[in-house]
Design a protein around this motif. Structure first.
Motif, PDB file in Angstrom:
ATOM      1  N   TYR A  43      51.019  38.471  37.971  1.00  0.00           N
ATOM      2  CA  TYR A  43      49.784  39.372  37.764  1.00  0.00           C
ATOM      3  C   TYR A  43      48.618  38.999  38.589  1.00  0.00           C
ATOM      4  CZ  TYR A  43      52.606  41.596  34.336  1.00  0.00           C
ATOM      5  OH  TYR A  43      53.700  42.053  33.629  1.00  0.00           O
ATOM      6  N   VAL A  44      48.030  39.618  39.512  1.00  0.00           N
ATOM      7  CA  VAL A  44      46.840  39.084  40.207  1.00  0.00           C
ATOM      8  C   VAL A  44      45.784  39.540  39.961  1.00  0.00           C
ATOM      9  CG1 VAL A  44      45.814  38.731  42.735  1.00  0.00           C
ATOM     10  CG2 VAL A  44      48.412  38.874  42.423  1.00  0.00           C
ATOM     11  N   SER A  45      44.796  38.899  39.335  1.00  0.00           N
ATOM     12  CA  SER A  45      43.606  39.343  38.754  1.00  0.00           C
ATOM     13  C   SER A  45      42.434  39.423  39.903  1.00  0.00           C
ATOM     14  CB  SER A  45      43.123  38.037  37.780  1.00  0.00           C
ATOM     15  OG  SER A  45      44.038  38.237  36.737  1.00  0.00           O
ATOM     16  N   LEU A  46      41.713  40.524  39.769  1.00  0.00           N
ATOM     17  CA  LEU A  46      40.813  40.683  40.989  1.00  0.00           C
ATOM     18  C   LEU A  46      39.338  40.991  40.297  1.00  0.00           C
ATOM     19  CD1 LEU A  46      42.938  42.833  43.096  1.00  0.00           C
ATOM     20  CD2 LEU A  46      42.297  40.581  43.461  1.00  0.00           C
ATOM     21  N   SER A  47      38.072  40.323  40.660  1.00  0.00           N
ATOM     22  CA  SER A  47      37.182  40.773  39.889  1.00  0.00           C
ATOM     23  C   SER A  47      36.256  41.793  41.081  1.00  0.00           C
ATOM     24  CB  SER A  47      36.405  39.383  39.800  1.00  0.00           C
ATOM     25  OG  SER A  47      34.920  39.594  39.463  1.00  0.00           O
ATOM     26  N   GLY A  48      35.479  42.498  40.488  1.00  0.00           N
ATOM     27  CA  GLY A  48      34.645  43.375  41.408  1.00  0.00           C
ATOM     28  C   GLY A  48      34.861  44.813  40.759  1.00  0.00           C
ATOM     29  N   SER A  49      33.990  45.840  40.910  1.00  0.00           N
ATOM     30  CA  SER A  49      33.995  47.248  40.674  1.00  0.00           C
ATOM     31  C   SER A  49      34.807  48.038  41.744  1.00  0.00           C
ATOM     32  CB  SER A  49      32.408  47.840  40.267  1.00  0.00           C
ATOM     33  OG  SER A  49      31.783  47.449  41.569  1.00  0.00           O
ATOM     34  N   ASP A  50      34.818  47.689  43.050  1.00  0.00           N
ATOM     35  CA  ASP A  50      35.095  48.385  44.129  1.00  0.00           C
ATOM     36  C   ASP A  50      36.451  47.739  44.406  1.00  0.00           C
ATOM     37  OD1 ASP A  50      35.972  49.694  46.496  1.00  0.00           O
ATOM     38  OD2 ASP A  50      33.923  49.454  47.277  1.00  0.00           O
ATOM     39  N   ILE A  51      37.699  48.257  44.414  1.00  0.00           N
ATOM     40  CA  ILE A  51      38.745  47.728  44.590  1.00  0.00           C
ATOM     41  C   ILE A  51      39.004  47.006  46.367  1.00  0.00           C
ATOM     42  CG2 ILE A  51      40.013  49.888  45.389  1.00  0.00           C
ATOM     43  CD1 ILE A  51      41.630  46.766  43.680  1.00  0.00           C
ATOM     44  N   CYS A  52      38.109  47.929  47.056  1.00  0.00           N
ATOM     45  CA  CYS A  52      38.152  47.497  48.598  1.00  0.00           C
ATOM     46  C   CYS A  52      37.439  46.076  48.662  1.00  0.00           C
ATOM     47  CB  CYS A  52      37.521  48.515  49.301  1.00  0.00           C
ATOM     48  SG  CYS A  52      38.458  49.884  49.460  1.00  0.00           S
ATOM     49  N   VAL A  57      40.700  36.175  41.458  1.00  0.00           N
ATOM     50  CA  VAL A  57      40.134  35.157  40.812  1.00  0.00           C
ATOM     51  C   VAL A  57      41.248  34.502  39.969  1.00  0.00           C
ATOM     52  CG1 VAL A  57      37.858  36.099  40.635  1.00  0.00           C
ATOM     53  CG2 VAL A  57      39.711  36.960  38.897  1.00  0.00           C
ATOM     54  N   GLY A  58      42.287  34.788  40.239  1.00  0.00           N
ATOM     55  CA  GLY A  58      43.487  34.228  39.491  1.00  0.00           C
ATOM     56  C   GLY A  58      44.709  34.874  39.617  1.00  0.00           C
ATOM     57  N   GLN A  59      45.802  34.249  39.050  1.00  0.00           N
ATOM     58  CA  GLN A  59      47.141  34.559  38.996  1.00  0.00           C
ATOM     59  C   GLN A  59      47.814  34.132  37.628  1.00  0.00           C
ATOM     60  OE1 GLN A  59      49.665  33.885  42.434  1.00  0.00           O
ATOM     61  NE2 GLN A  59      48.031  34.843  43.875  1.00  0.00           N
ATOM     62  N   SER A  60      48.638  35.081  36.949  1.00  0.00           N
ATOM     63  CA  SER A  60      49.400  34.644  35.857  1.00  0.00           C
ATOM     64  C   SER A  60      50.804  35.319  35.906  1.00  0.00           C
ATOM     65  CB  SER A  60      48.371  34.978  34.504  1.00  0.00           C
ATOM     66  OG  SER A  60      49.260  34.568  33.483  1.00  0.00           O
ATOM     67  N   LEU A  61      51.679  34.746  35.153  1.00  0.00           N
ATOM     68  CA  LEU A  61      52.832  35.423  34.599  1.00  0.00           C
ATOM     69  C   LEU A  61      52.743  36.228  33.369  1.00  0.00           C
ATOM     70  CD1 LEU A  61      55.283  32.498  35.351  1.00  0.00           C
ATOM     71  CD2 LEU A  61      54.787  34.430  36.828  1.00  0.00           C
ATOM     72  N   SER A  62      51.529  35.991  32.847  1.00  0.00           N
ATOM     73  CA  SER A  62      51.202  36.715  31.550  1.00  0.00           C
ATOM     74  C   SER A  62      50.209  37.990  31.634  1.00  0.00           C
ATOM     75  CB  SER A  62      50.462  35.791  30.570  1.00  0.00           C
ATOM     76  OG  SER A  62      49.867  36.429  29.459  1.00  0.00           O
ATOM     77  N   TRP A  63      50.682  39.126  31.334  1.00  0.00           N
ATOM     78  CA  TRP A  63      49.809  40.255  31.440  1.00  0.00           C
ATOM     79  C   TRP A  63      48.434  40.096  30.932  1.00  0.00           C
ATOM     80  CZ3 TRP A  63      48.524  44.569  33.719  1.00  0.00           C
ATOM     81  CH2 TRP A  63      47.723  45.521  33.338  1.00  0.00           C
ATOM     82  N   VAL A  70      40.305  38.470  34.427  1.00  0.00           N
ATOM     83  CA  VAL A  70      39.100  39.376  34.886  1.00  0.00           C
ATOM     84  C   VAL A  70      38.154  39.522  33.968  1.00  0.00           C
ATOM     85  CG1 VAL A  70      38.945  41.714  35.568  1.00  0.00           C
ATOM     86  CG2 VAL A  70      40.946  40.940  36.193  1.00  0.00           C
ATOM     87  N   ARG A  71      38.431  39.598  32.750  1.00  0.00           N
ATOM     88  CA  ARG A  71      37.362  39.659  31.704  1.00  0.00           C
ATOM     89  C   ARG A  71      36.340  38.625  31.724  1.00  0.00           C
ATOM     90  NH1 ARG A  71      36.166  37.723  27.282  1.00  0.00           N
ATOM     91  NH2 ARG A  71      34.812  38.825  25.583  1.00  0.00           N
TER      92      ARG A  71
END
Length: 73
Positions: A43-52, A57-63, A70-71
């Protein structure tokens, strides 16, 4: 977009909405905090309101951990 589940674990509640099979948005009642992108078993965590323009900001094997990344970003 389909609402997956609201979270009641934290003082600042977040909800997760499914955008596609591999992409989920992490939302508060007022804004989009970021996204979780599923890539295989990661699971790749992305920060920001626009997906583009969202930034990894991080990766994890846990949802749950990916949503928390992200939070807290």
């Amino acid at each position: 977009m389909t609402l997956i589940s609201p979270s009641h674990r934290h003082a600042t509640d977040v909800s997760v909405a499914m955008i596609s099979d591999e992409l989920f948005s992490v939302l508060t009642p007022n804004e989009t905090l970021g996204y979780v992108h599923t890539v295989g078993r990661v699971y790749v965590s992305l920060s920001g309101s626009d997906i583009c323009h969202a930034v990894e900001v991080g990766q994890s094997l846990s949802w749950d951990r990916a949503v928390e990344i992200v939070r807290s970003a």
